[in-house]
Motif scaffolding. Structure first.
Motif, mmCIF file in Angstrom:
data_model
loop_
_atom_site.group_PDB
_atom_site.id
_atom_site.type_symbol
_atom_site.label_atom_id
_atom_site.label_comp_id
_atom_site.label_asym_id
_atom_site.label_seq_id
_atom_site.Cartn_x
_atom_site.Cartn_y
_atom_site.Cartn_z
ATOM 1 N N LEU A 183 34.330 -10.303 6.001
ATOM 2 C CA LEU A 183 33.357 -9.448 5.309
ATOM 3 C C LEU A 183 33.789 -9.161 3.869
ATOM 4 C CD1 LEU A 183 32.388 -6.868 8.098
ATOM 5 C CD2 LEU A 183 31.052 -8.799 7.260
ATOM 6 N N SER A 184 35.094 -9.074 3.643
ATOM 7 C CA SER A 184 35.550 -8.771 2.271
ATOM 8 C C SER A 184 35.157 -9.892 1.317
ATOM 9 C CB SER A 184 37.059 -8.544 2.238
ATOM 10 O OG SER A 184 37.759 -9.764 2.373
ATOM 11 N N TYR A 185 35.072 -11.118 1.847
ATOM 12 C CA TYR A 185 34.654 -12.232 0.993
ATOM 13 C C TYR A 185 33.141 -12.366 0.942
ATOM 14 C CZ TYR A 185 39.547 -13.500 0.847
ATOM 15 O OH TYR A 185 40.900 -13.457 0.647
ATOM 16 N N LEU B 272 27.077 -5.186 13.628
ATOM 17 C CA LEU B 272 28.182 -5.759 14.392
ATOM 18 C C LEU B 272 28.636 -4.799 15.486
ATOM 19 C CD1 LEU B 272 30.293 -7.374 11.517
ATOM 20 C CD2 LEU B 272 29.148 -8.599 13.353
ATOM 21 N N TYR C 39 30.044 -12.453 16.742
ATOM 22 C CA TYR C 39 30.290 -11.801 15.457
ATOM 23 C C TYR C 39 29.975 -12.756 14.308
ATOM 24 C CZ TYR C 39 32.423 -7.213 16.369
ATOM 25 O OH TYR C 39 32.638 -5.891 16.698
ATOM 26 N N LEU D 26 38.702 -7.496 14.844
ATOM 27 C CA LEU D 26 38.333 -6.584 13.754
ATOM 28 C C LEU D 26 39.028 -6.968 12.462
ATOM 29 C CD1 LEU D 26 38.248 -3.069 15.465
ATOM 30 C CD2 LEU D 26 36.347 -4.583 14.936
ATOM 31 N N LEU D 27 40.289 -7.358 12.543
ATOM 32 C CA LEU D 27 41.023 -7.739 11.330
ATOM 33 C C LEU D 27 40.390 -8.977 10.707
ATOM 34 C CD1 LEU D 27 44.714 -7.175 12.464
ATOM 35 C CD2 LEU D 27 43.599 -6.040 10.547
ATOM 36 N N ASN D 28 40.143 -9.974 11.527
ATOM 37 C CA ASN D 28 39.550 -11.202 10.996
ATOM 38 C C ASN D 28 38.141 -10.961 10.465
ATOM 39 O OD1 ASN D 28 41.395 -13.614 11.344
ATOM 40 N ND2 ASN D 28 41.536 -12.691 13.353
ATOM 41 N N THR D 29 37.427 -10.069 11.135
ATOM 42 C CA THR D 29 36.081 -9.726 10.653
ATOM 43 C C THR D 29 36.177 -9.036 9.295
ATOM 44 O OG1 THR D 29 35.341 -9.460 12.931
ATOM 45 C CG2 THR D 29 33.931 -8.512 11.222
ATOM 46 N N SER D 30 37.159 -8.156 9.159
ATOM 47 C CA SER D 30 37.348 -7.450 7.874
ATOM 48 C C SER D 30 37.599 -8.438 6.752
ATOM 49 C CB SER D 30 38.538 -6.495 7.937
ATOM 50 O OG SER D 30 38.453 -5.679 9.058
ATOM 51 N N VAL D 31 38.438 -9.415 7.034
ATOM 52 C CA VAL D 31 38.747 -10.415 6.011
ATOM 53 C C VAL D 31 37.477 -11.178 5.646
ATOM 54 C CG1 VAL D 31 40.009 -12.543 5.551
ATOM 55 C CG2 VAL D 31 41.169 -10.644 6.662
ATOM 56 N N LEU E 59 27.029 -4.141 3.103
ATOM 57 C CA LEU E 59 28.187 -4.241 3.988
ATOM 58 C C LEU E 59 28.042 -3.228 5.135
ATOM 59 C CD1 LEU E 59 31.106 -5.111 4.671
ATOM 60 C CD2 LEU E 59 31.895 -3.393 3.029
ATOM 61 N N ILE F 177 28.080 -3.882 9.137
ATOM 62 C CA ILE F 177 29.038 -3.248 10.049
ATOM 63 C C ILE F 177 28.291 -2.551 11.184
ATOM 64 C CG2 ILE F 177 30.709 -1.348 10.232
ATOM 65 C CD1 ILE F 177 31.736 -2.187 7.458
ATOM 66 N N TYR G 103 31.047 -9.886 1.073
ATOM 67 C CA TYR G 103 30.515 -8.766 0.298
ATOM 68 C C TYR G 103 31.507 -8.395 -0.801
ATOM 69 C CZ TYR G 103 27.310 -8.393 4.225
ATOM 70 O OH TYR G 103 26.378 -8.670 5.183
ATOM 71 N N GLU H 188 41.757 -5.782 18.196
ATOM 72 C CA GLU H 188 42.170 -5.547 16.809
ATOM 73 C C GLU H 188 42.145 -6.851 16.018
ATOM 74 O OE1 GLU H 188 45.197 -2.521 15.558
ATOM 75 O OE2 GLU H 188 46.289 -4.335 14.914
#
Lengths: 102, 1223
Positions: free
Chosen positions: B837-839, B818, B91, B830-835, B811, B815, B841, B827
């Motif tokens: 990606l939020s930075y 990925l 990832y 996915l949570l860590n990936t979300s964090v 973004l 996604i 993008y 999960e």
């Protein structure tokens, strides 16, 4: 033959010592990483460890260098992230589900 | 050439403190120094090594102050050692590659690829990347000597995976010719794809003069008693130290006894013992062998300069930097005749066979006995070493990359297949202006795309066939569409798009800039609850929410708020029809030069010619009529009343054949009635058609002789009606309002935006001239046929959409990619990936956030001086956010910060349930303002503040005072300890805003006298606090009234502030006791809560015989009552030993209350000469005397007057503060 002997000697020493690249060193590092992981997830273990480590600043510093480089070091939960991060999480989840289905 | 340089080589735990790390930084600095102007260079750093970022930034900014540095975020805990090639690692590799794509580089330079075994370094080079890659190759030593270095299976797997990535690199930059040849031989790299850029050495290493004392020190430290032969460069089996020691042992006795052998590098104890044993076994005394272990660079420099000979017996190197360092120090150097060493030494006479001990021995002996040879080699080294410079290596690297770039194959687009496009828009027969527009666009756009029309199930009537799908299908198949296009306007036809766009991004055609009406409609019709609140908040912040909750007319209030930022952020690209709305972007969001914005003219299809006479007959219009028409929905903003006034005051009204016709309906009955009233006398000449269908609309266009298209209060829309008139070759009068001002001046008759009626009348008169009418209308039609023709516009649409999708990595695409990585991620992943990606993008464009830390205020309003200031500034910020900023009050929670939405909503009088508190989402260029004094919380968020700084958030602190440091006696140990920790945090900030010049100066002094403080870039500013004069309509209670009368009727001195030792209540009370003992008739009024360390004082007050006679103590006065107390007192006593500001002085000045103040710097700063000062001492007698003097002056009315004190109002103070904050 001489080179072989040199190599053999070096590797034997490396195998049973903590020389760089040696198996004991790598295993030890891996164990330490795991210990760091566990203690960071558990506040009481972490605090106890810190009390001990404060007496050994060099070791503490070295361990600090080895710890997670993720700034938070705290396992994430859905409620502990921002709404934008939650939106992205949902998109990731949904896209993954669709991707698996297809 | 756009170059992105991945600097993980200088960040990784494995390399940052070693040769690779130093090489990476040195090379990149040289590239920046010499090439930053010709090429567009971006430095890429990994947030996974956040502790390394600040130092690297500083070093690079010394060379290029405004260097572009981008930080990408990935998942942590992904070292190969811990988890092999885990899903998280895959990832992170993909996340990194996708992030790089957002930078649109031509070429990516990787500074080190063989990383990531023990840490989170992540560098991958996939195949078919949309950019070229170049990678620095240091050596292939593990690859070639795999039996030694890759004996472990895991290490081998990891290494080979790295080598595979290396092979995928388009270009390799080797650090020596030897490494280059090894890559060609062992990896079968094409010789054209690998370039030797060599290496260089830090300027630090040079010949230096060493004082006798320094020489003695270093020799003593390391037990050097004789001239010595030097080796440095690490202990590893290939370094060949064993053979060096044996060769040394075989030197002639006289040489051996005259020269020690110094091995200068880190060494483990067992290695040292082993080498000692070897030496002893070979007859070398321990004293002849020096092992220094780790030495600093300056010690190493001394070793180079002091040695007699430098020996480098390694039998495999990538470069051999120590050789070059010794050469730069003008020393004789000998080394192995293998791998890269000969190319660094450059003289065969200095080489030996490292595998033959005799060869090593002979060469050492030769250099130590043959002075002539030694000198020759030294001379050779002086000139030869100059070949190796970072500038040269940088140039070689750039040239190699440039060649690679020049030879790149062009990307051939597959034109055989049209991309698929999902198209969302109102369509005929829906009664929206956009329907017909879309219909015409679609006809041409079909030539570029395979289009699916996405509808909500309504009937569609098109003149051509097109695939129609429903929303559900769109959602299910979104990822299969190549492109998506939304047409968005301010009407209910578009409401479903607002919710779709968030998850199913696409290009947006923004027909209306203001979307507040439809957004309100979505909420008020319960289509989506709370939608208007969220949209107002996201686009305009708390000010808009406060406005909503205070207004009586919602739609009137919404007029001021476009409420469209969400749409702009969620869109892949924005298409508008004129440039004018850019001014609104600037006005509302301070956005300039929006990258993903294209302006495409509003397309207009050429009308079909029809017989004018037949149409006039159809419309029941006289054949000889001269028609002046105004097209579009009637409304005040269309200035229809002005059209009527101009018409009836012109000569046209007298012409029996001339008519004024309003073609369109009116939704505003009141306005329509007013128009009818205005035109009542000319009922036969002024006609209102009401709503008509499109064909009838077109017919009116065909028969119009002059068009009147006026507008005011432009809201970002493009006047389709004006373009229609031009398209139908009608000479048109417009005013220069909004986008109409962009119309070609030869194609319309343009009057001022805010025109006078005479100007309009005169324009109507002018257009009686048929020649002029023909000229204008011909020009108009020409422009419409070229710039606005549908085919041309459709091509522009195609180009814009392709550009948005091709040049931008989104973004959603990330996604999608990925999701194709194998395995079902858990999960946590996915949570860590979300964090991450939020930075990677961040929402763009976006309002910059000002995070206002109100951690203490959120918990309790202690009504202290500090909290009064906090509330004042907070209020000002919320209602007057600086342009381009969104004010976000926050509080510390769990080591981070959360948006304090509930608190703020209550603060502004809005419903506190409409928004939830949640963790903040910071971005680069945001500001964090530690407004509240929160020592306990700030220490728990120290790490997070470092993270914010790493992201590029500016951290600023407000400093109220340094009293626990400057006056520690007045505080307890615990408070001092917490304050010091808080101050440590403040000193790491980017800027400090002090509440007075005095406090700013104290901070500067503190920094100056503390050599431990490293942050020399801290900016220190000051602003002035203010206070408001409130017109007090407070009605005191009966007992308060009596009290106020009592104090008014005598000479009463008031003290205001929390009771604490610093405020010197005790001294003041003593002084008054002296005055009372002298029968001087004065009162002392103490106003304030009991603070700390005042138990004794409190007892004294409560038991005082003068209590409620001449001594008064008011503990809980609210602001209103306090105002009354000020008003009825005779003078203020400000006797604090130390203050940050002293707000009571300003408050006293507001009431023209004379001031008696201790002579301290801050009071002088605030009151200047407008107060009576007493000496700063503990002597109560002195204070008593000073009061007596004042009484004397007062009796003659020559005492200093406080009304001359200059002070700011709260608003002015807050404004001054905010100006400092953002500038």
């Amino acid at each position: 033959m001489k080179n072989f002997l040199t190599w053999f000697k070096g590797n034997t020493i490396a195998w049973i010592t903590f020389a760089p690249q040696s198996r004991p060193r790598r295993v030890a590092k891996s164990l330490i990483f795991s210990l760091i992981t566990i203690s960071l997830k558990n506040n009481s273990i972490k605090e106890t460890l810190l009390v001990v480590l404060n007496h050994f600043p060099k070791i503490k510093h070295r361990l600090k260098q080895m710890k997670y480089t993720n700034y938070e070091n705290i396992p994430l939960k859905l409620h502990s992230i921002s709404s934008r991060q939650r939106d992205i999480f949902e998109m990731l989840k949904n896209t993954n589900i669709k991707s698996k289905k297809s | 050439m756009k170059i992105v340089i991945d600097l993980q080589g200088a960040q990784s735990l494995g390399s940052r403190n070693r040769g690779i790390g130093r090489y990476s930084l040195s090379l990149i600095k040289a590239i920046l120094e010499n090439h930053s102007k010709e090429h567009d260079i971006t430095i890429l750093l990994s947030a996974l090594f956040k502790e390394s970022i600040e130092d690297i930034k500083k070093q690079l900014q010394e060379i290029v102050p405004n260097i572009d540095i981008k930080i990408w975020h990935g998942l942590s805990n992904i070292s190969y050692l811990q988890n092999s090639y885990s899903t998280n690692k895959k990832y992170t590799e993909q996340i990194r590659e996708d992030f790089i794509k957002t930078l649109s580089p031509d070429i990516v330079l990787n500074t080190s690829l063989i990383e990531g075994y023990i840490d989170d370094s992540t560098i991958s080079i996939s195949k078919n990347l949309p950019y070229l890659t170049a990678t620095i190759l240091y050596d292939l030593i593990p690859y070639i000597h795999h039996e030694h270095y890759l004996a472990d299976k895991e290490v081998k797997e990891w290494y080979h995976q790295r080598i595979q990535n290396l092979k995928n690199s388009d270009l390799l930059l080797s650090i020596s010719e030897s490494s280059r040849e090894e890559a060609i031989e062992h990896l079968k790299i094409n010789p054209q794809n690998i370039v030797n850029i060599s290496s260089a050495c830090e300027n630090f290493f040079q010949k230096v003069d060493i004082s006798i004392e320094d020489e003695a020190n270093i020799k003593n430290k390391f037990n050097i008693k004789q001239p010595f032969i030097l080796y440095t460069g690490g202990i590893d089996f290939r370094k060949n130290i064993d053979n060096l020691i044996i060769a040394y042992s075989k030197l002639p006795q006289n040489i051996k006894l005259s020269y020690q052998l110094a091995i200068v590098c880190s060494i483990q104890e067992e290695q040292k013992q082993s080498l000692y044993s070897l030496a002893q076994k070979n007859g070398v005394d321990k004293s002849q062998l020096i092992f220094t272990n780790y030495v600093s660079d300056s010690e190493l420099l001394y070793f180079y300069n002091l040695c007699d000979l430098f020996v480098f017996p390694s039998w495999h190197e990538g470069f051999g930097l120590p050789i070059l360092e010794a050469m730069f120090c003008n020393k004789a150097v000998i080394g192995s005749n293998v791998t890269s060493i000969p190319e660094v030494i450059g003289d065969e006479r200095a080489l030996f066979d490292p595998f033959k001990i005799e060869s090593i021995r002979d060469k050492i002996e030769e250099l130590l006995t043959n002075k002539e040879l030694k000198n020759q080699l030294i001379q050779h080294n002086k000139s030869y070493s100059k070949k190796f410079t970072w500038q040269k290596s940088a140039q070689l690297a750039i040239d190699a990359m440039q060649n690679l770039y020049n030879k790149r194959p062009s990307i051939k687009k597959d034109k055989s297949k049209k991309p698929s496009l999902a198209y969302l828009s109102p369509l005929p027969p829906q009664k929206s202006g956009i329907s017909d527009y879309s219909h015409e666009l679609l006809f041409e756009l079909r030539n570029h795309y395979d289009i699916d029309l996405i509808t909500q199930g309504e009937d569609i009537k098109l003149d051509f066939t097109c695939s129609i799908k429903n929303i559900e299908f769109f959602k299910q198949n979104y990822s299969s569409y190549d492109r998506v296009l939304y047409h968005i306007g301010n009407s209910q036809f578009h409401k479903h798009m607002f919710l779709l766009l968030k998850e199913y991004s696409g290009v947006v055609v923004l027909h209306d800039f203001y979307l507040s009406n439809i957004v309100a409609h979505i909420e008020l019709t319960h289509y989506k609850l709370n939608f208007l609140n969220l949209s107002l908040y996201n686009s305009h912040g708390y000010k808009a929410l406060a406005h909503r909750y205070k207004t009586e007319d919602l739609y009137d209030m919404l007029w001021d708020y476009p409420t469209n930022l969400d749409i702009i952020q969620q869109a892949n690209g924005i298409i508008m029809h004129s440039h004018k709305p850019k001014e609104l972007l600037k006005k509302y969001y301070n956005i300039e030069n929006l990258k993903n914005l294209k302006v495409i003219p509003l397309l207009r299809k050429a009308p079909i010619k029809k017989d004018k006479k037949a149409i006039k007959a159809l419309l029941n219009l006289p054949q000889d009529s001269f028609l002046v028409c105004s097209f579009g929905t009637l409304g005040e903003t269309k200035l229809n009343h002005q059209s009527i006034k101009a018409f009836i005051n012109s000569s046209l009204v007298n012409d029996k054949n001339t008519y004024l016709i309003f073609v369109g309906e009116s939704t505003d009955k009141v306005y329509k009635d007013s128009l009818k009233e205005l035109s009542a006398k000319f009922k036969n000449k002024i006609i209102f058609t009401g709503w008509i269908d499109y064909p009838t609309y077109q017919n009116y266009l065909r028969v119009t002789d002059v068009a009147l298209q006026l507008r005011t209060l432009w809201r970002g829309e493009t006047s389709a009606a004006a373009l229609d008139c031009m398209n139908y070759k009608i000479p048109t009068i417009v005013n220069a309002n909004g986008s109409m001002s962009e119309l070609d001046k030869d194609s319309v008759l343009m009057i001022e935006d805010e025109f006078k009626i005479e100007e309009l009348i005169s324009s109507l008169e002018l257009l009686k001239d048929a020649t002029l009418r023909d000229k204008i209308s011909t020009n108009a039609q020409k422009i419409l046929r070229t710039k606005h023709n549908p085919k041309e516009c459709a091509t522009l649409y195609h180009e814009a959409i392709e550009e948005f999708y091709t040049n931008t990595q989104t973004l959603q695409e990330s996604i999608k990619t990925l999701s194709k990585i194998s395995n079902t991620p858990d999960e946590d992943t996915l949570l860590n990936t979300s964090v991450a990606l939020s930075y990677n993008y961040p929402l763009a464009p976006s309002l910059k956030q000002i995070f206002v830390d109100i951690s203490t205020l959120v918990q309790v309003d202690a009504k202290s001086g500090i909290q009064r200031v906090v509330k004042n500034i907070l209020e000002h910020l919320l209602y007057n956010p600086p342009s381009g900023y969104k004010v976000e009050p926050v509080y510390a929670l769990g080591g981070r910060y959360s948006y304090a939405r509930k608190f703020t909503l209550s603060f502004i009088g809005a419903d506190e349930n409409i928004l939830l508190d949640e963790p903040i989402q910071p971005q680069k260029n945001d500001i964090f303002l530690a407004l509240d004094l929160a020592p306990l919380q700030i220490n728990s968020t120290s790490d997070y503040l470092s993270f914010l700084k790493m992201l590029g958030v500016e951290v600023k602190f407000v400093l109220y005072d340094l009293l626990p440091i400057t006056s520690p006696l007045f505080f307890n140990d615990e408070d001092i300890k917490h304050f010091k920790l808080w101050l440590e945090e403040l000193l790491k900030a980017d800027a400090v805003l002090s509440i007075s010049k005095n406090v700013a100066s104290q901070l500067e002094d503190y920094i100056y006298h503390n050599k431990d403080i490293k942050n020399i870039s801290l900016k220190i500013d000051s602003f002035s606090l203010g206070a408001d004069f409130k017109i007090n309509t407070y009605l005191p209670k009966k007992e308060q009234e009596e009290f106020l009368t009592t104090i008014k009727n005598s000479t009463t001195f008031i003290m205001v502030g929390t009771l604490e030792p610093r405020k010197a209540h005790a001294q003041t009370l003593e002084a008054f006791e002296v005055l009372w003992s002298q029968n001087i008739d004065v009162n002392l009024l103490i106003v304030g809560r009991a603070g700390w360390l005042v138990e004794e004082l409190l007892q004294k007050i409560k038991n005082h015989q003068q209590l409620n006679k001449k001594l008064f103590f008011v503990e809980n006065a609210d602001d209103d009552y306090l105002t009354q107390l000020y008003k009825n007192s005779s003078a203020l006593i400000a006797s604090s030993y130390a203050e940050g500001f002293g707000l009571p002085l300003i408050e006293a000045a507001q009431h023209s209350l004379p001031i008696i103040a201790r002579d301290i710097a801050i009071f002088r700063e605030v009151a200047a000469s407008n107060a009576h000062y007493f000496k700063d001492s503990n002597d109560a007698l002195h204070l008593a005397k000073s009061i007596e003097i004042w009484l004397e002056l007062h009796s003659k009315n020559i005492h200093p007057k406080s009304q001359n004190i200059n002070y700011l109002s709260s608003k002015e103070s807050a404004k001054e503060f905010v100006d400092l904050l953002i500038n």
